[in-house]
Design a protein around this motif. Structure first.
Motif, PDB file in Angstrom:
ATOM      1  N   UNK A  39       0.817  -1.213   0.000  1.00  0.00           N
ATOM      2  CA  UNK A  39       0.000   0.000   0.000  1.00  0.00           C
ATOM      3  C   UNK A  39       0.853   1.266   0.000  1.00  0.00           C
ATOM      4  N   UNK A  40       2.047   1.175  -0.579  1.00  0.00           N
ATOM      5  CA  UNK A  40       2.960   2.308  -0.598  1.00  0.00           C
ATOM      6  C   UNK A  40       3.825   2.243  -1.848  1.00  0.00           C
ATOM      7  N   UNK A  41       4.037   3.403  -2.473  1.00  0.00           N
ATOM      8  CA  UNK A  41       4.955   3.504  -3.602  1.00  0.00           C
ATOM      9  C   UNK A  41       6.316   3.915  -3.063  1.00  0.00           C
ATOM     10  N   UNK A  42       7.290   3.039  -3.174  1.00  0.00           N
ATOM     11  CA  UNK A  42       8.605   3.277  -2.578  1.00  0.00           C
ATOM     12  C   UNK A  42       9.595   3.919  -3.545  1.00  0.00           C
ATOM     13  N   UNK A  43       9.124   4.349  -4.704  1.00  0.00           N
ATOM     14  CA  UNK A  43      10.053   4.960  -5.663  1.00  0.00           C
ATOM     15  C   UNK A  43      10.655   6.248  -5.107  1.00  0.00           C
ATOM     16  N   UNK A  44       9.855   7.031  -4.387  1.00  0.00           N
ATOM     17  CA  UNK A  44      10.380   8.259  -3.793  1.00  0.00           C
ATOM     18  C   UNK A  44      11.411   7.943  -2.719  1.00  0.00           C
ATOM     19  N   UNK A  45      11.138   6.918  -1.902  1.00  0.00           N
ATOM     20  CA  UNK A  45      12.106   6.495  -0.886  1.00  0.00           C
ATOM     21  C   UNK A  45      13.423   6.081  -1.535  1.00  0.00           C
ATOM     22  N   UNK A  46      13.314   5.375  -2.660  1.00  0.00           N
ATOM     23  CA  UNK A  46      14.508   4.949  -3.372  1.00  0.00           C
ATOM     24  C   UNK A  46      15.316   6.152  -3.864  1.00  0.00           C
ATOM     25  N   UNK A  47      14.620   7.166  -4.363  1.00  0.00           N
ATOM     26  CA  UNK A  47      15.301   8.373  -4.851  1.00  0.00           C
ATOM     27  C   UNK A  47      16.000   9.100  -3.702  1.00  0.00           C
ATOM     28  N   UNK A  48      15.363   9.112  -2.534  1.00  0.00           N
ATOM     29  CA  UNK A  48      15.975   9.770  -1.384  1.00  0.00           C
ATOM     30  C   UNK A  48      17.255   9.047  -0.976  1.00  0.00           C
ATOM     31  N   UNK A  49      17.238   7.713  -0.998  1.00  0.00           N
ATOM     32  CA  UNK A  49      18.438   6.958  -0.674  1.00  0.00           C
ATOM     33  C   UNK A  49      19.547   7.235  -1.686  1.00  0.00           C
ATOM     34  N   UNK A  50      19.173   7.374  -2.960  1.00  0.00           N
ATOM     35  CA  UNK A  50      20.152   7.716  -3.984  1.00  0.00           C
ATOM     36  C   UNK A  50      20.735   9.102  -3.742  1.00  0.00           C
ATOM     37  N   UNK A  51      19.885  10.022  -3.283  1.00  0.00           N
ATOM     38  CA  UNK A  51      20.364  11.365  -2.948  1.00  0.00           C
ATOM     39  C   UNK A  51      21.377  11.307  -1.810  1.00  0.00           C
ATOM     40  N   UNK A  52      21.092  10.474  -0.796  1.00  0.00           N
ATOM     41  CA  UNK A  52      21.997  10.366   0.340  1.00  0.00           C
ATOM     42  C   UNK A  52      23.357   9.815  -0.074  1.00  0.00           C
ATOM     43  N   UNK A  53      23.378   8.911  -1.046  1.00  0.00           N
ATOM     44  CA  UNK A  53      24.677   8.411  -1.534  1.00  0.00           C
ATOM     45  C   UNK A  53      25.445   9.526  -2.234  1.00  0.00           C
ATOM     46  N   UNK A  54      24.740  10.410  -2.947  1.00  0.00           N
ATOM     47  CA  UNK A  54      25.399  11.547  -3.590  1.00  0.00           C
ATOM     48  C   UNK A  54      25.935  12.526  -2.542  1.00  0.00           C
ATOM     49  N   UNK A  55      25.168  12.735  -1.468  1.00  0.00           N
ATOM     50  CA  UNK A  55      25.628  13.612  -0.388  1.00  0.00           C
ATOM     51  C   UNK A  55      26.911  13.057   0.219  1.00  0.00           C
ATOM     52  N   UNK A  56      26.981  11.744   0.383  1.00  0.00           N
ATOM     53  CA  UNK A  56      28.189  11.130   0.936  1.00  0.00           C
ATOM     54  C   UNK A  56      29.390  11.319   0.020  1.00  0.00           C
TER      55      UNK A  56
END
Length: 236
Positions: A39-56
């Motif tokens: 009952x949740x679309x996790x594509x946005x969560x996935x994008x946020x995790x990708x953003x965090x890898x870029x921040x690192x």
């Protein structure tokens, strides 16, 4: 790593969407745990995790401050389901709060009666009955409903109708009912020596600062004590 086998047992969590914790064994021989969320679309969560890898990657150029974000794997399966990596060794801050609250026994907040009226936002779901498995929303709505009634406002009126001064008053009341040293004491108790305590305290300060800034920049919402995790082994 490919999946070699799945564990026979599945643990169903008691939250609103009833997510399932599953474990699988990889070809590396290690056990990997995931949360199956529906009952949740996790594509946005996935994008946020990708953003965090870029921040690192950006932080990697700064060798002095030792800043980094802590992220986990997110695998969308469909627009309504996906897998979230289980972050082992962490504790939701609300569990820390409830553990202290229940150990106090006579603390007033532990005896709060939760209203049966559902919250205005359907995404939050109805408040649970307080106890060992009480959720942050249960404690919040138990304090909010009487405060709104003093202003002649029903909880079903919608969040836009809730006066800011009432919300601030409830927040301050709940904050004053918990000791300020909870995190400090837990970090100290998890450290084996002074040097460990100092390292974890510094890591906590850096980690909190980084995640606060990143969360503010991307407009991260739904921050409550049950979905903010703390790793007392590292301080992150």
């Amino acid at each position: 790593t490919r999946v070699a086998a799945f564990a026979e047992r599945v643990h169903v969590l008691s939250t609103k969407t009833r997510p399932k914790k599953i474990c699988c064994v990889g070809h590396d021989g290690k056990t990997h745990a995931y949360l199956v969320k529906g009952q949740d679309d996790l594509h946005l969560d996935q994008r946020i995790m990708q953003l965090l890898t870029m921040v690192n990657r950006l932080f990697a150029h700064d060798k002095t401050r030792r800043l980094r974000t802590r992220y986990y794997g997110v695998v969308p399966i469909s627009p309504r389901a996906g897998l979230i990596q289980w972050v082992a060794g962490t504790l939701p801050l609300f569990q820390l709060y409830r553990r202290w609250q229940l150990s106090e026994g006579g603390h007033p907040a532990a005896k709060v009666e939760v209203p049966v009226a559902p919250p205005a936002d359907p995404q939050d779901g109805p408040p649970d009955t307080p106890g060992h498995d009480a959720l942050p929303g249960a404690v919040f709505y138990a304090a909010l409903l009487p405060a709104l009634k003093t202003k002649g406002i029903e909880i079903a009126a919608g969040r836009q109708q809730w006066p800011l001064e009432v919300l601030r008053g409830v927040f301050r009341a709940l904050s004053s009912g918990a000791p300020r040293w909870l995190l400090e004491k837990e970090i100290c108790a998890s450290s084996t020596a002074t040097v460990d305590w100092w390292a974890r305290s510094c890591t906590f300060s850096r980690s909190l600062a980084v995640m606060s800034v990143v969360g503010y920049v991307i407009g991260l919402g739904d921050r409550h004590l049950d979905n903010i995790l703390m790793d007392f082994g590292s301080g992150e």
